[in-house]
Scaffold this active site. Structure first.
Site, PDB file in Angstrom:
ATOM      1  N   ASN A   1       8.434  30.098 -22.486  1.00  0.00           N
ATOM      2  CA  ASN A   1       8.917  30.702 -23.736  1.00  0.00           C
ATOM      3  C   ASN A   1       8.383  32.110 -23.879  1.00  0.00           C
ATOM      4  O   ASN A   1       7.307  32.426 -23.373  1.00  0.00           O
ATOM      5  CB  ASN A   1       8.377  29.946 -24.968  1.00  0.00           C
TER       6      ASN A   1
ATOM      7  N   ASP B   1       6.919  34.108 -26.876  1.00  0.00           N
ATOM      8  CA  ASP B   1       6.475  33.952 -28.267  1.00  0.00           C
ATOM      9  C   ASP B   1       6.604  35.310 -28.953  1.00  0.00           C
ATOM     10  O   ASP B   1       5.983  36.287 -28.520  1.00  0.00           O
ATOM     11  CB  ASP B   1       5.010  33.494 -28.326  1.00  0.00           C
TER      12      ASP B   1
ATOM     13  N   GLU C   1       8.426  19.738 -23.428  1.00  0.00           N
ATOM     14  CA  GLU C   1       9.274  20.818 -23.956  1.00  0.00           C
ATOM     15  C   GLU C   1      10.551  21.012 -23.130  1.00  0.00           C
ATOM     16  O   GLU C   1      11.226  22.023 -23.280  1.00  0.00           O
ATOM     17  CB  GLU C   1       8.488  22.132 -24.061  1.00  0.00           C
TER      18      GLU C   1
ATOM     19  N   GLY D   1      -5.345  22.976 -25.462  1.00  0.00           N
ATOM     20  CA  GLY D   1      -4.827  21.782 -24.792  1.00  0.00           C
ATOM     21  C   GLY D   1      -4.244  22.117 -23.424  1.00  0.00           C
ATOM     22  O   GLY D   1      -4.447  21.387 -22.446  1.00  0.00           O
ATOM     23  N   ASP D   2      -3.544  23.234 -23.343  1.00  0.00           N
ATOM     24  CA  ASP D   2      -2.932  23.618 -22.059  1.00  0.00           C
ATOM     25  C   ASP D   2      -4.001  23.886 -21.002  1.00  0.00           C
ATOM     26  O   ASP D   2      -3.871  23.477 -19.849  1.00  0.00           O
ATOM     27  CB  ASP D   2      -2.062  24.879 -22.235  1.00  0.00           C
TER      28      ASP D   2
END
Ligand code: ADP
Length: 304
Positions: free
Chosen positions: A14, A16, A142, A252-253
């Site tokens: 993505n 952002d 995703e 988290g990633d």
């Protein structure tokens, strides 16, 4: 020399678009913003960047649109040494976008999946050789669920280790969970998957995942650390490191990528959780998800 761990990330890319304003607009209103930032993101791409920085031979399978954002995102991944041959450019779509309004210390986010929504099981078949060469296949949610299920099933058939970060939170069929070697949810994702309210004990919610066929569950608990439980009965809690937190976007990633890197290199679960905890601690001390991902040297130098 030992060959580097090989990680295939199948997931989203993505752009952002972060807009800062004094206050968010009301419905139908226009307000002037102070700043705009274009920041490469998407859970898939973030995890691929983290994995590559650590030194894993990293391949990304995904899709961008035939637009300037797509070109820019691919370039950013290439600069990290990530193999992007399996990221297709969809002529009929646009690159995934997250539109983020930052104001008064809070945010409003709209994500438009675009090309991420067009990653299909056929793409997995086209790039099955990349999966064959990998040690670990790392997935998030995703891209279409159908593709995640297909990819996990294919990877298992090929004898690969499947790591699933079930984010963004949603319920998942047992058909998928039974293919997962390591599930890495955060606390709210875990409780949603366990279809339980937060009153049940963490350990019980984690046991529920084993009953659905997952071999190992690692639940990330933010500043409290990460808990793990395996079908063999190993369990424990690894505390987070105390660091100066600057930006927890991508925590988290970075954890998922750190864990997958260590596992691909042959680490046991507890060791992989400890390594991922260091990677995530370093990531939260820096601004930006991809920009903040540490290198292996930085992780090795990090004294907890
Ligand atoms: P998510 O970003 O997916 O919600 P968490 O907030 O659980 O995930 O964070 C993932 C991991 O990042 C944690 O398990 C921990 O290792 C690390 N982490 C997150 N927040 C902090 C913090 N404030 N200090 C140190 N480490 C952190």
């Amino acid at each position: 020399m030992k060959k580097p761990p090989q990680v295939v990330v199948i997931g989203s890319l993505n752009m952002d678009i972060v807009v800062e304003a004094k206050r968010p607009p009301l419905m139908g209103e226009t307000v002037h913003g102070n700043q705009v930032h274009f920041i490469p993101g998407g859970k898939g791409a973030n995890q691929a960047v983290a994995s590559a920085r650590l030194g894993a031979k990293t391949t990304m399978i995904g899709a961008v649109g035939a637009d300037a954002f797509g070109t820019e995102l691919l370039q950013a991944l290439k600069q990290e040494g990530i193999d992007v041959e399996a990221v297709k450019t969809e002529a009929d779509s646009h690159t995934g976008v997250a539109s983020i309004v930052l104001s008064q210390g809070d945010n409003q986010i709209i994500v438009v999946a675009g090309a991420n929504g067009q990653v299909t099981p056929a793409d997995i078949n086209t790039h099955v050789d990349k999966i064959k060469q990998s040690d670990v296949v790392l997935l998030q949610l995703e891209i279409p669920l159908e593709t995640v299920i297909y990819a996990a099933t294919k990877a298992k058939e090929l004898g690969k280790t499947v790591v699933l970060n079930p984010a963004p939170a949603r319920e998942l069929p047992d058909e998928l969970l039974s293919q997962v070697d390591v599930l890495i949810p955060n606390e709210s994702e875990l409780y949603l998957l366990a279809q339980a309210d937060a009153k049940i004990e963490l350990a019980d919610a984690m046991h529920a995942m084993l009953q659905k066929g997952v071999s190992t569950v690692v639940t990330t608990l933010g500043s409290k650390g990460a808990a793990y439980l395996t079908a063999k009965g190993e369990q424990g809690l690894v505390a987070s490191h105390r660091v100066q937190v600057v930006d927890t976007t991508g925590a988290g990633d970075s954890f998922n990528a750190g864990f997958s890197y260590a596992l691909a290199g042959g680490a046991a679960v507890e060791e992989a959780v400890a390594f991922a905890t260091k990677v995530a601690a370093l990531a939260v001390t820096k601004l930006g998800a991809q920009a903040g991902m540490p290198t292996l040297a930085q992780v090795e130098e990090f004294i907890a």
